[in-house]
Design a protein around this motif. Structure first.
Motif, PDB file in Angstrom:
ATOM      1  N   ALA A  16       0.828  -1.206   0.000  1.00 34.31           N
ATOM      2  CA  ALA A  16       0.000   0.000   0.000  1.00 34.31           C
ATOM      3  C   ALA A  16       0.864   1.258   0.000  1.00 34.31           C
ATOM      4  O   ALA A  16       0.606   2.210  -0.742  1.00 34.31           O
ATOM      5  N   VAL A  17       1.911   1.258   0.829  1.00 31.80           N
ATOM      6  CA  VAL A  17       2.810   2.416   0.888  1.00 31.80           C
ATOM      7  C   VAL A  17       3.528   2.595  -0.446  1.00 31.80           C
ATOM      8  O   VAL A  17       3.626   3.706  -0.977  1.00 31.80           O
ATOM      9  N   GLU A  18       4.029   1.504  -1.005  1.00 34.93           N
ATOM     10  CA  GLU A  18       4.769   1.574  -2.268  1.00 34.93           C
ATOM     11  C   GLU A  18       3.880   2.015  -3.431  1.00 34.93           C
ATOM     12  O   GLU A  18       4.372   2.606  -4.397  1.00 34.93           O
ATOM     13  N   SER A  19       2.587   1.748  -3.327  1.00 33.42           N
ATOM     14  CA  SER A  19       1.666   2.153  -4.395  1.00 33.42           C
ATOM     15  C   SER A  19       1.190   3.588  -4.247  1.00 33.42           C
ATOM     16  O   SER A  19       0.448   4.094  -5.094  1.00 33.42           O
ATOM     17  N   GLY A  20       1.610   4.253  -3.159  1.00 36.48           N
ATOM     18  CA  GLY A  20       1.237   5.652  -2.969  1.00 36.48           C
ATOM     19  C   GLY A  20      -0.032   5.853  -2.174  1.00 36.48           C
ATOM     20  O   GLY A  20      -0.551   6.974  -2.102  1.00 36.48           O
ATOM     21  N   LYS A  21      -0.541   4.801  -1.544  1.00 42.97           N
ATOM     22  CA  LYS A  21      -1.741   4.926  -0.723  1.00 42.97           C
ATOM     23  C   LYS A  21      -1.461   5.876   0.433  1.00 42.97           C
ATOM     24  O   LYS A  21      -0.395   5.830   1.054  1.00 42.97           O
ATOM     25  N   GLU A  22      -2.421   6.764   0.712  1.00 44.47           N
ATOM     26  CA  GLU A  22      -2.242   7.729   1.805  1.00 44.47           C
ATOM     27  C   GLU A  22      -2.490   7.030   3.143  1.00 44.47           C
ATOM     28  O   GLU A  22      -3.623   6.679   3.475  1.00 44.47           O
ATOM     29  N   ILE A  23      -1.413   6.817   3.899  1.00 48.07           N
ATOM     30  CA  ILE A  23      -1.497   6.146   5.192  1.00 48.07           C
ATOM     31  C   ILE A  23      -1.362   7.180   6.301  1.00 48.07           C
ATOM     32  O   ILE A  23      -0.433   7.984   6.310  1.00 48.07           O
ATOM     33  N   ASP A  24      -2.303   7.138   7.239  1.00 48.74           N
ATOM     34  CA  ASP A  24      -2.260   8.099   8.341  1.00 48.74           C
ATOM     35  C   ASP A  24      -1.234   7.683   9.378  1.00 48.74           C
ATOM     36  O   ASP A  24      -0.390   8.472   9.795  1.00 48.74           O
ATOM     37  N   LYS A  25      -1.328   6.438   9.845  1.00 52.45           N
ATOM     38  CA  LYS A  25      -0.364   5.918  10.806  1.00 52.45           C
ATOM     39  C   LYS A  25      -0.423   4.398  10.778  1.00 52.45           C
ATOM     40  O   LYS A  25      -1.386   3.809  10.277  1.00 52.45           O
ATOM     41  N   VAL A  26       0.612   3.783  11.331  1.00 53.93           N
ATOM     42  CA  VAL A  26       0.687   2.325  11.391  1.00 53.93           C
ATOM     43  C   VAL A  26       0.905   1.908  12.835  1.00 53.93           C
ATOM     44  O   VAL A  26       1.746   2.472  13.541  1.00 53.93           O
ATOM     45  N   PHE A  27       0.125   0.912  13.280  1.00 54.30           N
ATOM     46  CA  PHE A  27       0.300   0.325  14.596  1.00 54.30           C
ATOM     47  C   PHE A  27       1.045  -1.000  14.442  1.00 54.30           C
ATOM     48  O   PHE A  27       0.622  -1.869  13.679  1.00 54.30           O
ATOM     49  N   LEU A  28       2.160  -1.139  15.155  1.00 48.10           N
ATOM     50  CA  LEU A  28       2.933  -2.377  15.136  1.00 48.10           C
ATOM     51  C   LEU A  28       2.983  -2.985  16.532  1.00 48.10           C
ATOM     52  O   LEU A  28       3.177  -2.272  17.526  1.00 48.10           O
ATOM     53  N   LYS A  29       2.816  -4.300  16.590  1.00 48.33           N
ATOM     54  CA  LYS A  29       2.908  -4.997  17.869  1.00 48.33           C
ATOM     55  C   LYS A  29       4.283  -4.753  18.490  1.00 48.33           C
ATOM     56  O   LYS A  29       5.309  -4.773  17.798  1.00 48.33           O
ATOM     57  N   LYS A  30       4.298  -4.532  19.787  1.00 52.85           N
ATOM     58  CA  LYS A  30       5.520  -4.126  20.487  1.00 52.85           C
ATOM     59  C   LYS A  30       6.710  -5.044  20.219  1.00 52.85           C
ATOM     60  O   LYS A  30       7.824  -4.584  19.998  1.00 52.85           O
ATOM     61  N   ASP A  31       6.490  -6.338  20.279  1.00 50.76           N
ATOM     62  CA  ASP A  31       7.601  -7.282  20.155  1.00 50.76           C
ATOM     63  C   ASP A  31       7.719  -7.861  18.748  1.00 50.76           C
ATOM     64  O   ASP A  31       8.301  -8.941  18.562  1.00 50.76           O
ATOM     65  N   LEU A  32       7.198  -7.158  17.753  1.00 53.70           N
ATOM     66  CA  LEU A  32       7.242  -7.658  16.375  1.00 53.70           C
ATOM     67  C   LEU A  32       8.632  -7.444  15.780  1.00 53.70           C
ATOM     68  O   LEU A  32       9.144  -6.319  15.755  1.00 53.70           O
ATOM     69  N   HIS A  33       9.249  -8.545  15.294  1.00 54.98           N
ATOM     70  CA  HIS A  33      10.578  -8.467  14.687  1.00 54.98           C
ATOM     71  C   HIS A  33      10.587  -9.292  13.406  1.00 54.98           C
ATOM     72  O   HIS A  33       9.578  -9.866  13.016  1.00 54.98           O
ATOM     73  N   GLY A  34      11.729  -9.321  12.744  1.00 57.92           N
ATOM     74  CA  GLY A  34      11.863 -10.096  11.526  1.00 57.92           C
ATOM     75  C   GLY A  34      12.172  -9.208  10.329  1.00 57.92           C
ATOM     76  O   GLY A  34      12.067  -7.979  10.386  1.00 57.92           O
ATOM     77  N   ASP A  35      12.573  -9.850   9.237  1.00 58.64           N
ATOM     78  CA  ASP A  35      12.989  -9.117   8.039  1.00 58.64           C
ATOM     79  C   ASP A  35      11.859  -8.273   7.467  1.00 58.64           C
ATOM     80  O   ASP A  35      12.067  -7.124   7.065  1.00 58.64           O
ATOM     81  N   LEU A  36      10.650  -8.832   7.418  1.00 57.79           N
ATOM     82  CA  LEU A  36       9.526  -8.107   6.829  1.00 57.79           C
ATOM     83  C   LEU A  36       9.139  -6.905   7.693  1.00 57.79           C
ATOM     84  O   LEU A  36       8.819  -5.829   7.162  1.00 57.79           O
ATOM     85  N   ALA A  37       9.186  -7.090   8.998  1.00 59.27           N
ATOM     86  CA  ALA A  37       8.885  -5.980   9.905  1.00 59.27           C
ATOM     87  C   ALA A  37       9.926  -4.873   9.751  1.00 59.27           C
ATOM     88  O   ALA A  37       9.587  -3.679   9.724  1.00 59.27           O
ATOM     89  N   THR A  38      11.187  -5.264   9.637  1.00 67.58           N
ATOM     90  CA  THR A  38      12.257  -4.279   9.450  1.00 67.58           C
ATOM     91  C   THR A  38      12.085  -3.537   8.130  1.00 67.58           C
ATOM     92  O   THR A  38      12.274  -2.313   8.059  1.00 67.58           O
ATOM     93  N   GLU A  39      11.718  -4.265   7.081  1.00 65.89           N
ATOM     94  CA  GLU A  39      11.480  -3.639   5.774  1.00 65.89           C
ATOM     95  C   GLU A  39      10.357  -2.613   5.871  1.00 65.89           C
ATOM     96  O   GLU A  39      10.457  -1.510   5.312  1.00 65.89           O
ATOM     97  N   LEU A  40       9.290  -2.971   6.578  1.00 64.84           N
ATOM     98  CA  LEU A  40       8.162  -2.052   6.723  1.00 64.84           C
ATOM     99  C   LEU A  40       8.565  -0.810   7.501  1.00 64.84           C
ATOM    100  O   LEU A  40       8.262   0.313   7.102  1.00 64.84           O
ATOM    101  N   ILE A  41       9.269  -1.001   8.603  1.00 65.52           N
ATOM    102  CA  ILE A  41       9.682   0.140   9.428  1.00 65.52           C
ATOM    103  C   ILE A  41      10.571   1.094   8.632  1.00 65.52           C
ATOM    104  O   ILE A  41      10.410   2.318   8.690  1.00 65.52           O
TER     105      ILE A  41
END
Length: 250
Positions: A16-41
């Motif tokens: 969604a972000v890469e397609s230009g979708k207007e995102i207000d904010k993102v909620f991430l689980k506190k202990d969320l880790h991993g390559d995909l989470a890092t890519e998103l952050i």
């Protein structure tokens, strides 16, 4: 909010972000880790999208779907950049009038203020990225659609935004009870920014310290404060009347 106003899952949010979708904010689980989470952050940081670490219980309250520890809130509008908007206003020959909201979190107050701003011809509303209401469908509805027509600028730091406006020639006036100076006696013929704070704490000390002036709304009753949306309406139309008296066109 309706579920259609959210995007669930790490990969879906990245796309969604890469397609230009207007995102207000993102909620991430506190202990969320991993390559995909890092890519998103990293992607959120690059696109200056607010990211909040929250307990999984908050995510579960939003949806029972498999959110993978990540939920994005879709913005109902496209935000404007303050440093782009201000020069455009000057180029158009306007004497800019903006309203800055410090810590307004109630969507009903925000919607009411936005409605007043649009009716009064305010050029933009400025809100901080953190500790502020989001412009979702509820806010648009509460504003009677005003937020679809009124530019909203979201800034990383309200203090920095105030400094920028002062450097651009604005008088930045804090509407606060912490002064005996009536707001009606101030000059609004120059580029003007009104700052209003939350009902519980008012304008933060850091922001108030940067204001070029302060103005209060006279109180004669036993209750010492107004609802912030009411105070905003009084102050905003005080600026309008002052400018009309000075010969500004409607």
């Amino acid at each position: 909010m309706q579920s259609s106003e959210y995007i669930f899952g790490l990969r879906a949010i990245i796309e969604a972000v890469e397609s230009g979708k207007e995102i207000d904010k993102v909620f991430l689980k506190k202990d969320l880790h991993g390559d995909l989470a890092t890519e998103l952050i990293d992607l959120l940081r690059a696109n200056r999208i607010v990211c909040q670490r929250v307990p999984v219980e908050k995510l579960n309250r939003i949806t029972r779907k498999n959110h993978q520890g990540a939920i994005a809130m879709i913005s109902a509008i496209s935000y404007h950049r303050l440093d782009y908007l201000v020069p455009e206003l000057f180029e158009q020959g306007a004497v800019p009038f903006v309203v800055m909201l410090d810590g307004i979190t109630d969507v009903r107050n925000f919607g009411a203020i936005a409605r007043t701003c649009e009716c009064a011809g305010v050029h933009a509303v400025v809100i901080p990225s953190h500790g502020s209401v989001s412009v979702g469908a509820d806010a648009v509805k509460t504003s009677a659609g005003a937020l679809l027509h009124l530019p909203v600028c979201r800034v990383d730091s309200l203090v920095s935004a105030v400094r920028y406006l002062k450097e651009s020639g604005f008088n930045v006036i804090g509407i606060t009870e912490k002064t005996t100076n009536s707001f009606s006696k101030l000059d609004y013929t120059a580029p003007t920014a009104l700052v209003l704070g939350s009902e519980d704490t008012g304008i933060s000390p850091q922001v108030l310290a940067q204001c070029t002036d302060r103005g209060s709304i006279p109180m004669f009753g036993r209750i010492g404060s107004l609802n912030v949306s009411v105070a905003a309406g009084i102050a905003i139309y005080g600026v309008v009347q002052s400018r009309l008296d000075a010969g500004f066109e409607r």
